[in-house]
Motif scaffolding. Structure first.
Motif, PDB file in Angstrom:
ATOM      1  N   LYS A 164       0.782  -1.108  -0.094  1.00 10.88           N
ATOM      2  CA  LYS A 164       0.007   0.226  -0.183  1.00 10.88           C
ATOM      3  C   LYS A 164       0.776   1.244   0.019  1.00 10.88           C
ATOM      4  CE  LYS A 164      -4.053  -0.805   2.849  1.00 10.88           C
ATOM      5  NZ  LYS A 164      -4.801  -1.390   1.491  1.00 10.88           N
ATOM      6  N   SER A 165       0.234   2.488  -0.278  1.00  5.56           N
ATOM      7  CA  SER A 165       1.268   3.697  -0.355  1.00  5.56           C
ATOM      8  C   SER A 165       0.623   5.073   0.198  1.00  5.56           C
ATOM      9  CB  SER A 165       1.715   3.784  -1.759  1.00  5.56           C
ATOM     10  OG  SER A 165       0.567   4.050  -2.609  1.00  5.56           O
ATOM     11  N   ASP A 166       1.481   5.705   0.548  1.00  6.33           N
ATOM     12  CA  ASP A 166       0.760   7.090   0.986  1.00  6.33           C
ATOM     13  C   ASP A 166       1.938   8.093   0.627  1.00  6.33           C
ATOM     14  OD1 ASP A 166      -1.665   7.198   2.923  1.00  6.33           O
ATOM     15  OD2 ASP A 166      -0.625   5.691   4.153  1.00  6.33           O
ATOM     16  N   PHE A 167       1.364   9.361   0.992  1.00  9.95           N
ATOM     17  CA  PHE A 167       2.215  10.356   0.610  1.00  9.95           C
ATOM     18  C   PHE A 167       2.104  11.450   1.914  1.00  9.95           C
ATOM     19  CE2 PHE A 167       1.310   9.175  -3.867  1.00  9.95           C
ATOM     20  CZ  PHE A 167       2.625   9.330  -4.280  1.00  9.95           C
ATOM     21  N   VAL A 168       3.321  12.091   2.263  1.00 12.52           N
ATOM     22  CA  VAL A 168       3.470  12.804   3.363  1.00 12.52           C
ATOM     23  C   VAL A 168       3.880  14.107   3.209  1.00 12.52           C
ATOM     24  CG1 VAL A 168       4.667  12.808   5.693  1.00 12.52           C
ATOM     25  CG2 VAL A 168       4.026  10.719   4.836  1.00 12.52           C
ATOM     26  N   LYS A 169       3.030  14.888   4.223  1.00 11.91           N
ATOM     27  CA  LYS A 169       3.282  16.455   3.867  1.00 11.91           C
ATOM     28  C   LYS A 169       3.882  17.001   4.933  1.00 11.91           C
ATOM     29  CE  LYS A 169       0.398  17.191  -0.075  1.00 11.91           C
ATOM     30  NZ  LYS A 169      -0.431  18.081  -0.801  1.00 11.91           N
ATOM     31  N   THR A 170       3.601  16.481   6.205  1.00  9.14           N
ATOM     32  CA  THR A 170       3.987  17.014   7.388  1.00  9.14           C
ATOM     33  C   THR A 170       4.747  15.981   8.112  1.00  9.14           C
ATOM     34  OG1 THR A 170       1.505  17.695   7.362  1.00  9.14           O
ATOM     35  CG2 THR A 170       2.985  18.684   9.038  1.00  9.14           C
ATOM     36  N   PRO A 171       5.771  16.210   8.918  1.00  9.48           N
ATOM     37  CA  PRO A 171       6.651  15.103   9.613  1.00  9.48           C
ATOM     38  C   PRO A 171       5.670  14.503  10.626  1.00  9.48           C
ATOM     39  CG  PRO A 171       7.877  17.011   9.461  1.00  9.48           C
ATOM     40  CD  PRO A 171       6.437  17.499   8.873  1.00  9.48           C
ATOM     41  N   VAL A 172       5.739  13.294  10.678  1.00 10.18           N
ATOM     42  CA  VAL A 172       5.130  12.354  11.561  1.00 10.18           C
ATOM     43  C   VAL A 172       5.864  12.607  12.898  1.00 10.18           C
ATOM     44  CG1 VAL A 172       4.694  10.183  12.615  1.00 10.18           C
ATOM     45  CG2 VAL A 172       4.813  10.470  10.128  1.00 10.18           C
ATOM     46  N   PRO A 173       5.138  12.919  13.919  1.00  9.89           N
ATOM     47  CA  PRO A 173       5.955  13.473  15.170  1.00  9.89           C
ATOM     48  C   PRO A 173       6.661  12.205  15.636  1.00  9.89           C
ATOM     49  CG  PRO A 173       3.607  13.349  15.668  1.00  9.89           C
ATOM     50  CD  PRO A 173       3.482  13.004  14.012  1.00  9.89           C
ATOM     51  N   LYS A 175       6.117  -0.323  17.338  1.00  7.34           N
ATOM     52  CA  LYS A 175       5.421  -1.413  17.903  1.00  7.34           C
ATOM     53  C   LYS A 175       4.925  -2.657  16.838  1.00  7.34           C
ATOM     54  CE  LYS A 175       4.426   0.813  22.231  1.00  7.34           C
ATOM     55  NZ  LYS A 175       3.488   1.810  23.029  1.00  7.34           N
ATOM     56  N   LYS A 176       4.321  -1.976  15.855  1.00  9.08           N
ATOM     57  CA  LYS A 176       3.749  -2.623  14.709  1.00  9.08           C
ATOM     58  C   LYS A 176       4.930  -3.634  14.244  1.00  9.08           C
ATOM     59  CE  LYS A 176      -0.089  -0.044  14.613  1.00  9.08           C
ATOM     60  NZ  LYS A 176      -0.995  -0.588  15.169  1.00  9.08           N
ATOM     61  N   PHE A 177       6.265  -3.343  14.421  1.00  8.36           N
ATOM     62  CA  PHE A 177       6.971  -4.249  14.021  1.00  8.36           C
ATOM     63  C   PHE A 177       7.291  -5.336  14.899  1.00  8.36           C
ATOM     64  CE2 PHE A 177       8.112  -0.410  11.201  1.00  8.36           C
ATOM     65  CZ  PHE A 177       8.180  -0.960   9.877  1.00  8.36           C
ATOM     66  N   PHE A 178       7.118  -4.992  16.249  1.00  2.36           N
ATOM     67  CA  PHE A 178       7.343  -6.184  17.146  1.00  2.36           C
ATOM     68  C   PHE A 178       6.390  -7.300  17.128  1.00  2.36           C
ATOM     69  CE2 PHE A 178       9.586  -2.060  18.956  1.00  2.36           C
ATOM     70  CZ  PHE A 178      10.737  -3.067  19.176  1.00  2.36           C
ATOM     71  N   GLN A 179       5.240  -7.089  16.279  1.00  2.00           N
ATOM     72  CA  GLN A 179       4.414  -8.240  15.978  1.00  2.00           C
ATOM     73  C   GLN A 179       5.172  -9.179  15.083  1.00  2.00           C
ATOM     74  OE1 GLN A 179       1.228  -6.096  14.275  1.00  2.00           O
ATOM     75  NE2 GLN A 179       0.702  -4.744  16.043  1.00  2.00           N
ATOM     76  N   VAL A 219      -1.200  -1.387   9.931  1.00  2.00           N
ATOM     77  CA  VAL A 219      -0.481  -0.340   9.971  1.00  2.00           C
ATOM     78  C   VAL A 219      -0.919   0.724   9.008  1.00  2.00           C
ATOM     79  CG1 VAL A 219       1.982   0.431   9.023  1.00  2.00           C
ATOM     80  CG2 VAL A 219       1.557  -1.928  10.001  1.00  2.00           C
ATOM     81  N   TYR A 220      -1.646   0.691   7.908  1.00  2.00           N
ATOM     82  CA  TYR A 220      -2.065   1.679   7.018  1.00  2.00           C
ATOM     83  C   TYR A 220      -2.905   2.303   7.834  1.00  2.00           C
ATOM     84  CZ  TYR A 220      -4.255   3.397   2.871  1.00  2.00           C
ATOM     85  OH  TYR A 220      -4.767   4.302   1.694  1.00  2.00           O
ATOM     86  N   ASN A 221      -4.083   1.712   8.598  1.00  2.06           N
ATOM     87  CA  ASN A 221      -4.993   2.179   9.367  1.00  2.06           C
ATOM     88  C   ASN A 221      -4.439   3.193  10.479  1.00  2.06           C
ATOM     89  OD1 ASN A 221      -6.849   1.326   8.001  1.00  2.06           O
ATOM     90  ND2 ASN A 221      -7.395  -0.399   9.164  1.00  2.06           N
ATOM     91  N   TYR A 222      -3.435   2.760  11.114  1.00  2.24           N
ATOM     92  CA  TYR A 222      -2.582   3.439  11.837  1.00  2.24           C
ATOM     93  C   TYR A 222      -2.224   4.912  11.580  1.00  2.24           C
ATOM     94  CZ  TYR A 222       1.032   5.243  14.993  1.00  2.24           C
ATOM     95  OH  TYR A 222       1.892   5.747  15.895  1.00  2.24           O
ATOM     96  N   MET A 223      -1.530   4.699  10.339  1.00  2.00           N
ATOM     97  CA  MET A 223      -0.825   6.009   9.748  1.00  2.00           C
ATOM     98  C   MET A 223      -1.943   6.962   9.377  1.00  2.00           C
ATOM     99  SD  MET A 223       2.182   5.664   9.916  1.00  2.00           S
ATOM    100  CE  MET A 223       2.840   6.849   8.901  1.00  2.00           C
ATOM    101  N   THR A 224      -3.302   6.848   9.315  1.00  2.00           N
ATOM    102  CA  THR A 224      -4.262   7.762   8.974  1.00  2.00           C
ATOM    103  C   THR A 224      -4.072   9.277   9.095  1.00  2.00           C
ATOM    104  OG1 THR A 224      -5.949   5.972   8.670  1.00  2.00           O
ATOM    105  CG2 THR A 224      -6.747   8.153   8.448  1.00  2.00           C
ATOM    106  N   PRO A 225      -3.949   9.389  10.468  1.00  2.00           N
ATOM    107  CA  PRO A 225      -3.839  10.777  10.966  1.00  2.00           C
ATOM    108  C   PRO A 225      -2.514  11.543  10.261  1.00  2.00           C
ATOM    109  CG  PRO A 225      -3.607   9.437  12.769  1.00  2.00           C
ATOM    110  CD  PRO A 225      -3.783   8.533  11.592  1.00  2.00           C
ATOM    111  N   TYR A 226      -1.554  10.951  10.006  1.00  2.62           N
ATOM    112  CA  TYR A 226      -0.317  11.422   9.729  1.00  2.62           C
ATOM    113  C   TYR A 226      -0.066  11.664   7.981  1.00  2.62           C
ATOM    114  CZ  TYR A 226       0.596   9.924  14.128  1.00  2.62           C
ATOM    115  OH  TYR A 226       0.445   9.556  15.448  1.00  2.62           O
ATOM    116  N   VAL A 227      -1.047  11.139   7.464  1.00  4.18           N
ATOM    117  CA  VAL A 227      -0.716  11.198   5.706  1.00  4.18           C
ATOM    118  C   VAL A 227      -1.649  12.207   5.189  1.00  4.18           C
ATOM    119  CG1 VAL A 227       0.484   9.050   6.000  1.00  4.18           C
ATOM    120  CG2 VAL A 227      -1.699   8.959   5.583  1.00  4.18           C
TER     121      VAL A 227
END
Ligand code: FAD
Length: 488
Positions: free
Chosen positions: A341-350, A359-363, A418-426
């Motif tokens: 899946k893909s996204d574009f980012v315009k503001t840095p993720v805090p 934490k998603k990678f620890f699964q 992961v994609y759902n998690y990233m929603t506010p940042y992209v």
């Protein structure tokens, strides 16, 4: 076959195509030859009624005419890297046009241009250029087995994009077969269709036969590095800073990130970030630049390697050290089942957002996230130049990717999570994605009606749909997520 004979430009003893029906002993091997995503290489995958491998432009043209006459859909395959298998799967009876025999690469060093047939893969293009010059290159993707037919028509991003833009930004002319069976070049197709096929995806508009591409200058020596940093080595702060500076680096410097789970060396799991870079210059020029703008990375000369641009292609393709450039002519690549899946980012993720992402990678996962920096030339090209609007203001592109080796062990859920998690940042309204990282989950919650699709869809949906209405009013070239006909 009669139709193909009657429309063939060749003498009737030769119909300028090879035809494979399911009864043909080579049908399965031809079908499977370039299936990159093994998720679609199963007995339940619906195969084509005919696989046709044209031997010339006229073979493509007669196949289009005959498929249309016999009410068969078409799928067009160049390199077979489509993430959702759309170049070789359809639920309607269809003909697969496989361009494997159309892959000539003709390089003109004097003009700094090349004509490349759509079935050529990037490795063949890079090889053809390097065979004639060590200071010319083409700006396109990192995987040599990708076909130029699909790649360039969807954009084509790679290590040179910050300096020279996408592959599609470096197209000067193209030849295409339309739904009416006409072969057109840039002049005869007109600027609207020429605009649409440089980022809008080729599959909606016709069969691209070849591209005339612009070659770009590279120095005889470039520098590459892959600096590995784990969470224990401060990776969170490094990624956070990278987001603020990677799009502002000089255009000669491209530093992408590959993020994945790793062992921290003491038997504990960690997250590892690879700072994976191409610099168009020497290590001596690179180090002060990196230490000036990104001292926290602590890049050392021992982490850098100097080489020619073509060797850097092998480096990014992870070819074994010392491999000959002949490996670029190999059309097969290690394969697995995967979902992306893909996204574009315009503001840095805090930072806090990054920490939760780790934490998603620890699964238990083989998932990976790739961040490709934009800026540089990418920001200078106007949004309307091509149907690829992610220009000024886009910091980077994200690709979420997960693969698995056993067909029954799908890990696609991880990626959705992961994609759902990233929603506010992209990017939002609409959340954008890259057409070359095809994702059939997109639009699933949207009504199939075109009106709704327009309000949801890409920035240039309406303009693309008008081009479609002009060149293919009967919607002959259609697939999941292709551009529908829309006349205003
Ligand atoms: C391992 C891997 C690495 C990748 N790396 C990158 C990368 O670094 N940068 C990047 O930008 N992308 C990358 N991609 C994505 C790649 O750019 C797309 O999948 C691209 O569409 C593949 O083109 P293809 O010709 O190989 O695929 P195909 O499966 O043959 O085609 C893809 C789509 O284009 C259509 N199409 C193909 N040929 C034609 C034609 N001649 N005329 C009209 N329509 C056509 C197909 O019908 C299909 O819809 C990668 C993909 C993979 C699998």
């Amino acid at each position: 076959m009669q139709c193909l004979y009657s429309h063939s430009a060749a003498p009737t003893s030769s119909i300028s195509v090879m035809v494979y029906t399911p009864e043909h002993p080579a049908y399965s091997s031809v079908l499977e030859s370039s299936i990159q995503n093994l998720r679609f290489n199963s007995s339940t995958t619906r195969g084509p009624r005919y696989i046709i491998t044209p031997l010339s432009e006229s073979g493509v043209k007669s196949t289009v005419i005959c498929a249309r006459r016999h009410k068969l859909q078409i799928r067009v395959r160049s390199g077979g890297h489509d993430y959702e298998g759309l170049s070789y799967i359809s639920f309607k009876p269809f003909v697969l046009i496989d361009l494997v025999h159309l892959r000539k690469v003709h390089v003109n060093v004097k003009d700094k241009t090349a004509w490349v047939e759509a079935g050529a893969n990037l490795g063949e293009v890079y090889y053809g250029i390097a065979n004639k010059s060590n200071v010319l290159a083409f700006s396109a993707g990192v995987c040599p087995t990708i076909g130029v037919g699909g790649h360039i028509s969807g954009g084509g991003q790679g290590t040179l994009m910050r300096k020279y833009g996408l592959a599609a930004d470096n197209v000067l002319d193209a030849r295409i077969v339309t739904a009416k069976g006409k072969i057109l070049d840039r002049k005869s197709m007109g600027e609207n269709l020429f605009w649409a096929i440089r980022g809008g995806g080729g599959a909606s508009f016709g069969v691209i036969l070849s591209w005339k591409i612009k070659l770009v200058d590279v120095p005889p020596v470039v520098t590459v590095f892959t600096a590995r940093r784990t969470l224990e080595q401060g990776a969170t702060k490094l990624v956070h800073k990278w987001q603020k500076i990677a799009d502002k680096f000089p255009e000669d410097l491209f530093v992408r990130l590959l993020i994945m789970r790793a062992d921290n060396g003491q038997g504990r799991k960690t997250v590892q970030v690879l700072f994976n870079s191409l610099f168009l210059g020497t290590t001596k020029q690179l180090l002060p630049l990196m230490n000036g703008s990104f001292p926290e990375l602590g890049l050392k000369a021992e982490e850098c390697l100097e080489m020619s641009w073509i060797q850097s292609i092998l480096y990014f393709a992870q070819s074994p050290k010392g491999a000959s450039i002949d490996v670029l002519l190999n059309r097969t690549h290690p394969r697995s089942s995967f979902k992306a899946k893909s996204d574009f980012v315009k503001t840095p993720v805090p930072e806090v957002g990054l920490k939760r992402l780790w934490k998603k990678f620890f699964q238990n996962t083989t998932g990976m996230i790739i961040l490709d920096p934009y800026g540089g030339r990418m920001s200078k090209i106007s949004e309307s130049e091509t149907p690829f609007p992610h220009r000024n203001g886009t910091l980077y592109n994200i690709q979420y990717y997960i693969s698995w080796s056993s067909p029954n062990a799908s890990q696609a859920n991880w990626i959705s999570n992961v994609y759902n998690y990233m929603t506010p940042y992209v990017s939002k309204s609409p959340r954008s994605s890259y057409i070359n990282y095809k994702d059939l989950d997109l639009g699933k919650n949207v009504s199939a009606s075109y009106t709704n699709a327009i309000s949801w869809g890409t920035k240039y949906f309406q303009r693309l749909a008008k081009v479609k209405a002009t060149v293919d009013p009967q919607n002959f070239f259609r697939a999941e997520q292709s551009i529908p006909v829309f006349a205003s």
